[in-house]
Scaffold this motif. Sequence first.
Motif, PDB file in Angstrom:
ATOM      1  N   ASN A   1      23.133  59.006 -12.889  1.00 16.40           N
ATOM      2  CA  ASN A   1      22.032  59.801 -13.427  1.00 16.40           C
ATOM      3  C   ASN A   1      22.547  60.896 -14.363  1.00 16.40           C
ATOM      4  OD1 ASN A   1      19.313  60.355 -13.800  1.00 16.40           O
ATOM      5  ND2 ASN A   1      19.227  61.863 -12.164  1.00 16.40           N
ATOM      6  N   GLY A   2      23.836  61.126 -14.395  1.00 17.48           N
ATOM      7  CA  GLY A   2      24.389  62.135 -15.297  1.00 17.48           C
ATOM      8  C   GLY A   2      24.152  61.747 -16.750  1.00 17.48           C
ATOM      9  N   CYS A   3      24.401  60.494 -17.077  1.00 20.85           N
ATOM     10  CA  CYS A   3      24.202  60.043 -18.454  1.00 20.85           C
ATOM     11  C   CYS A   3      22.733  60.167 -18.868  1.00 20.85           C
ATOM     12  CB  CYS A   3      24.674  58.597 -18.608  1.00 20.85           C
ATOM     13  SG  CYS A   3      26.473  58.451 -18.752  1.00 20.85           S
ATOM     14  N   GLU A   4      21.831  59.857 -17.937  1.00 25.19           N
ATOM     15  CA  GLU A   4      20.397  59.962 -18.262  1.00 25.19           C
ATOM     16  C   GLU A   4      20.033  61.400 -18.617  1.00 25.19           C
ATOM     17  OE1 GLU A   4      21.469  57.688 -16.196  1.00 25.19           O
ATOM     18  OE2 GLU A   4      20.639  56.144 -17.487  1.00 25.19           O
ATOM     19  N   LEU A   5      20.617  62.348 -17.894  1.00 20.60           N
ATOM     20  CA  LEU A   5      20.265  63.755 -18.150  1.00 20.60           C
ATOM     21  C   LEU A   5      20.592  64.130 -19.591  1.00 20.60           C
ATOM     22  CD1 LEU A   5      21.522  65.430 -14.858  1.00 20.60           C
ATOM     23  CD2 LEU A   5      19.180  64.864 -15.483  1.00 20.60           C
ATOM     24  N   GLU A   6      21.732  63.655 -20.092  1.00 20.43           N
ATOM     25  CA  GLU A   6      22.122  64.011 -21.451  1.00 20.43           C
ATOM     26  C   GLU A   6      21.343  63.196 -22.484  1.00 20.43           C
ATOM     27  OE1 GLU A   6      23.057  66.766 -21.176  1.00 20.43           O
ATOM     28  OE2 GLU A   6      25.198  67.016 -21.517  1.00 20.43           O
TER      29      GLU A   6
ATOM     30  N   ARG B   1      25.405  62.223   2.578  1.00 20.09           N
ATOM     31  CA  ARG B   1      23.986  61.897   2.775  1.00 20.09           C
ATOM     32  C   ARG B   1      23.118  62.745   1.851  1.00 20.09           C
ATOM     33  NH1 ARG B   1      20.605  65.127   3.632  1.00 20.09           N
ATOM     34  NH2 ARG B   1      21.178  65.945   5.658  1.00 20.09           N
ATOM     35  N   ASP B   2      22.404  62.058   0.968  1.00 17.94           N
ATOM     36  CA  ASP B   2      21.541  62.754   0.004  1.00 17.94           C
ATOM     37  C   ASP B   2      20.257  63.231   0.688  1.00 17.94           C
ATOM     38  OD1 ASP B   2      21.461  62.964  -3.161  1.00 17.94           O
ATOM     39  OD2 ASP B   2      19.406  62.649  -2.464  1.00 17.94           O
ATOM     40  N   PRO B   3      19.718  64.376   0.227  1.00 17.11           N
ATOM     41  CA  PRO B   3      18.436  64.824   0.786  1.00 17.11           C
ATOM     42  C   PRO B   3      17.316  63.804   0.596  1.00 17.11           C
ATOM     43  CG  PRO B   3      19.181  66.261  -1.031  1.00 17.11           C
ATOM     44  CD  PRO B   3      20.293  65.349  -0.710  1.00 17.11           C
ATOM     45  N   SER B   4      17.444  62.955  -0.418  1.00 20.37           N
ATOM     46  CA  SER B   4      16.382  61.990  -0.719  1.00 20.37           C
ATOM     47  C   SER B   4      16.109  61.009   0.423  1.00 20.37           C
ATOM     48  CB  SER B   4      16.741  61.178  -1.958  1.00 20.37           C
ATOM     49  OG  SER B   4      17.018  62.013  -3.027  1.00 20.37           O
TER      50      SER B   4
ATOM     51  N   GLY C   1      21.745  71.762  -2.118  1.00 16.84           N
ATOM     52  CA  GLY C   1      21.642  71.395  -3.525  1.00 16.84           C
ATOM     53  C   GLY C   1      20.264  71.772  -4.030  1.00 16.84           C
ATOM     54  N   PHE C   2      19.987  71.529  -5.309  1.00 18.24           N
ATOM     55  CA  PHE C   2      18.669  71.925  -5.828  1.00 18.24           C
ATOM     56  C   PHE C   2      17.560  71.138  -5.157  1.00 18.24           C
ATOM     57  CE2 PHE C   2      18.765  68.065  -8.297  1.00 18.24           C
ATOM     58  CZ  PHE C   2      17.454  67.816  -8.657  1.00 18.24           C
ATOM     59  N   ARG C   3      17.893  69.915  -4.709  1.00 26.86           N
ATOM     60  CA  ARG C   3      16.900  68.994  -4.160  1.00 26.86           C
ATOM     61  C   ARG C   3      16.737  69.155  -2.648  1.00 26.86           C
ATOM     62  NH1 ARG C   3      19.041  64.590  -6.545  1.00 26.86           N
ATOM     63  NH2 ARG C   3      17.403  64.236  -8.064  1.00 26.86           N
TER      64      ARG C   3
ATOM     65  N   CYS D   1      13.125  62.527  -6.296  1.00 31.35           N
ATOM     66  CA  CYS D   1      14.170  62.033  -5.404  1.00 31.35           C
ATOM     67  C   CYS D   1      15.277  61.380  -6.225  1.00 31.35           C
ATOM     68  CB  CYS D   1      13.597  60.992  -4.449  1.00 31.35           C
ATOM     69  SG  CYS D   1      12.353  61.639  -3.339  1.00 31.35           S
ATOM     70  N   SER D   2      16.450  61.331  -5.634  1.00 25.46           N
ATOM     71  CA  SER D   2      17.583  60.703  -6.304  1.00 25.46           C
ATOM     72  C   SER D   2      17.669  59.234  -5.909  1.00 25.46           C
ATOM     73  CB  SER D   2      18.877  61.407  -5.907  1.00 25.46           C
ATOM     74  OG  SER D   2      19.982  60.665  -6.363  1.00 25.46           O
ATOM     75  N   TYR D   3      17.877  58.373  -6.902  1.00 27.23           N
ATOM     76  CA  TYR D   3      18.097  56.953  -6.607  1.00 27.23           C
ATOM     77  C   TYR D   3      19.579  56.738  -6.312  1.00 27.23           C
ATOM     78  CZ  TYR D   3      13.537  56.247  -8.937  1.00 27.23           C
ATOM     79  OH  TYR D   3      12.226  56.304  -9.311  1.00 27.23           O
ATOM     80  N   SER D   4      20.409  57.242  -7.222  1.00 22.31           N
ATOM     81  CA  SER D   4      21.837  57.016  -7.081  1.00 22.31           C
ATOM     82  C   SER D   4      22.378  57.659  -5.798  1.00 22.31           C
ATOM     83  CB  SER D   4      22.579  57.577  -8.290  1.00 22.31           C
ATOM     84  OG  SER D   4      23.955  57.339  -8.184  1.00 22.31           O
TER      85      SER D   4
END
Lengths: 171, 460
Positions: free
Chosen positions: A56-61, B422-425, B399-401, B453-456
């Motif tokens: 998702n880093g690339c998407e942000l930019e 473990r992601d908050p998502s 984190g921000f999420r 939410c984060s996918y990755s």
Amino acid sequence: MRKLLLKSVVQAPLTEPAPAADAAALAELASQVERAAHRRLGRSLSIREVDAGSCNGCELEIHALNNIVYDLERFGFRFVASPRHADVLLVTGPVTRHMEEALKRTYAATPDPKWVVAVGDCARDGGLFAGSDACKGGVGAVLPVDLHIAGCPPSPITLLKGLLALMEKHR
Amino acid sequence: MIVERRQWQHVGERMHAGELALVGLWGEPGCAHLAVMDRHSYGLMVLSLPGERFPSIGRLHPPAIRLERTMRDLYGLEAEGAPDVRPWLKHGEPYAFLPAEGESLHQIPVGPVHAGIIEPGHFRFSANGETVVRLEERLGYTHKGTEALLAGASLERAARLAGRVSGDSTVAYALAFAQAVEKALGCEIPARAIWLRALAAELERLANHFGDIGAVCNDASFTIMHAHCGWLREQVLRTAAQLFGHRLMMDCVVPGGLRADLPRQASEAIAALITLIRTRFPDLVELYDETESLKDRTVDTGVLTAALAEQYAAGGYVGRASGRTFDARRTPGYPPYDRLEFDVPTVHAGDVNARVWIRIREVGQSVALVEQIMAGLPSGAVASALPAGAGEATALVEGFRGDIFAWVRMGADARVERAHLRDPSWFQWPLLEAVIEGNIVADFPLCNKSFNCSYSGHDL
Ligand code: SF4
């Protein structure tokens, strides 16, 4: 809202970037990208972005290209919602096995002539994720790639430069 | 702590009773691990149950269900009595979506490739006309095998991987990983590094909140907010590049401290950014608050009940917009936040508007935190050498999420034996399915963005 709009009228445009170095690079790129894009495709080039498993880093930019500082659309580049409207696929990520089919289908749905730009170190060869059983190891493992834009993630300026390079390559 | 089935089971029952919150549930070949937190004392406990099978926690406590499915996908561990045995992160077989039955229902499949520039995932809507009756998520498209790569990796490589689990939270992830490693090895890091890590973390929070506030408004077609918030985000990223040498601050936080100290003129750059935010942001907040057509879209949309937020121990703005007061910076807490003054904004409405407001208020808190950090910044080194040794430890970082949980086991050869992040998502994605019910399809982008939410981070 009226207050904010009035302020915007009297203020200098925000599209003028603050740091001097960036401003110079941006101005230089702006005119070059514009000239190349016009030569190649008249007034516009449509881009479909595909996240093939990035962090998702690339998407942000890539998103930042659309903000008012870089304002990609003034050069005639436009992000489109459907691959059927696209000239360029901008692909990020190491291409996870789970995204392989979706990526191939997106490519198949894009009309010719089309170009594939692999964005970020992951998209080049898997980057940090190279060697993972869950990844194909870069966009080139799945699709013919016309150009790689390096970086983790590449900055908006680097992305702009890359798009310019694509135009030059296919002049 | 190595436990027996009986103790494992007992902890599951205490979760069911609402005494303990689920923090993490993960595996490795031949062993299941469970992290829980006492809802009152905030004490964190990790239980390890050796064997290929374990009594299902999801059977007693639904937030565990997807985690158990993942443990089977990745390590072949069997949750006995699990309510859902479909694969989760592992794709390949045709997926059996849950049925939705009733008159005049139709399905809308969306993704994995979406219309916007966002991460891939699949959403299956069952709708009656415009009204969503059920949403089912199908995730795992960005599964990169991160845990397998972490196992046996050198510390340096592992830290870089940790910072790329979810790129928008790279500082928070690197911090959670570093804290766990430092605890495992018994390493004290210099005070200056601790404070600078907090500076990076607050800048990351600011950048993401600006991006999100703008993006939610954009999904309601109110683009002027998006334009201005995007500009503020860009200013934060540029300041971050100036201070830490990378716009997203990737690889700046490393086990042992920080990669580098601040350059000269750092305080001027920070002061300029703060002035900018303080002069520009209030107008945007006022604009948001006074635009009735915008609030018409965000108020009462996608309501998350306090009970669900509490049951899932939903972190970040998702939890705090539904009355949950939890913030890992405060409870259990970690330095330097014990020396800094800040509020944890909480509201109760639970709708899209509430999730926007939590972010707005957190921007104010983060700006004040950045100022305090710069005022109190200790001098000295920014990294210490890591002692050799082996050990196991956990960390919980805001984190921000929301809260990111890290568990690390270091081997004696200075390599990571096993790590889990473990992601908050994990505890927010299922709630998105709940809040969209009864809303119209066209409001899904708003609900989705307000969760962000984060996918990755989830797919690993
Ligand atoms: S190149 Fe870097 S920023 Fe881009 S997806 Fe890969 S890890 Fe993330």
